[in-house]
Design a protein around this motif. Structure first.
Motif: not given
Length: 359
Positions: A24-34
């Motif tokens: 989806l062009e409206a979103f950018e994943v900039t961070a993840v957490a586990t």
């Protein structure tokens, strides 16, 4: 561009939320957490994400995160949601919202007070098939709806065996079992089609007090239902009958949904064998005649039109519109709270043998 931080990126989100967001062009994943830095670093590298955390609170506070996605065990939802709300970030939580209706109410009130956009992943609400069938009913294609019957497979919950990574769900306090996860999603899809349940009479049989941990010789105590059985009334006056039966899997027929109208009967089954009602396309028939879902009901990019990412991507499209329009998406935390109250009514009915109204 809405910058997203995904908490729980190495689990369910890896094959559902992350592919959906990437499309989806409206979103950018900039961070993840586990749960630990090593797995967070691996998830970030696999998906080309710049920031990786072992602490959900640090992710929520990061200035490059606008929206926090909560995709951890249900018992961990509250802590992550509260961290997101404290940081003033929008939040999308996996279903169930909390471990019970009481916790769901607290989280909903907190989200409303925070003034952020809050969505919940009851993806059956965004199923093209469910939306299309709802419109068929509204257009009178089968006449007045008189009854609804749903039979669905609830594996991997409720059987005589359980996978090691799901043993935690045998404890009702975890909020992850055949009632909350499987029946929860299935009933949301049913209500998207036929309207809300207003009254339920239910049973929650527990066939297995102990279950085998698959791949081992060990057993584990089980205090959760093996099946979910209910009769109910819908707001429009039709009756509903639902049976979600547990098992060891693999899923085979998955579900059969029958909508009996005054003029005809509509039947829906999985278009792809073994696909849950809230995940994939349906084979829809009115009488013996097949009915095809028009392409206008399919709004997500072609690369994520099958499997778990499909309807989750449609949910994120709704979240993006809600943020742009300064409103709440559907389903929101309020939707989730009402759904928790439905499940609580099912539990009360099963416990005391009386019909229960849904508040």
């Amino acid at each position: 561009m809405i910058r997203v931080g995904v908490v729980g990126a190495s689990g369910w989100a890896d094959g559902s939320h992350l592919p959906a967001l990437a499309a989806l062009e409206a979103f950018e994943v900039t961070a993840v957490a586990t749960t630990n830095q090593a797995s967070a670093d691996r998830a970030a590298a696999a998906h080309g994400v710049p920031h990786a955390f072992a602490d959900a609170g640090e992710l929520a506070e990061h200035p490059d995160v606008d929206l926090v996605v909560v995709s951890v065990k249900a018992s961990g939802h509250a802590a992550v949601i509260r961290a997101a709300l404290k940081a003033g970030k929008h939040v999308v939580s996996e279903w169930p919202l909390g471990v019970d209706a009481g916790q769901a109410r607290e989280l909903t009130e907190a989200a409303v007070a925070a003034g952020v956009v809050h969505g919940v992943v009851l993806q059956g609400h965004h199923s093209p098939s469910a939306r299309f069938v709802a419109d068929l009913l509204a257009d009178g294609r089968i006449g007045a709806l008189e009854s609804v019957a749903l039979v669905a497979e609830g594996a991997p919950w409720g059987g005589s065996r359980i996978w090691p990574n799901l043993v935690f769900g045998l404890d009702p306090s975890e909020g992850t079992n055949i009632l909350t996860i499987m029946a929860g999603h299935f009933l949301a899809a049913l209500e998207r089609v036929a309207g809300p349940l207003t009254e339920v009479s239910a049973r929650l049989p527990r066939t297995h007090d102990r279950v085998v941990v698959a791949g081992t010789e060990q057993t584990a105590p089980n205090a959760t239902p093996s099946h979910v059985l209910l009769h109910g009334l819908l707001a429009g006056g039709a009756t509903a009958s639902v049976a979600v039966h547990g098992g060891n899997g693999p899923i085979q027929d998955a579900f059969v949904l029958k909508l009996v109208g005054s003029d005809a009967t509509l039947t829906a089954t999985p278009a792809q064998r073994g696909t849950f009602i809230h995940w994939g396309d349906w084979d829809i028939r009115i009488g013996d005649d097949p009915v095809v879902v028009p392409d206008t009901y399919r709004t997500v990019p072609t690369g994520v039109r099958s499997g778990p990412p499909a309807n989750i991507a449609a949910l994120y499209q709704e979240v993006a519109q809600a943020i742009a329009e300064d409103r709440q998406p559907h389903p929101s935390f309020e939707t989730a709270l009402r759904h928790h109250r439905l499940l609580a009514a099912i539990e009360r009915s099963a416990a005391d043998g009386t019909a229960q109204n849904i508040a």
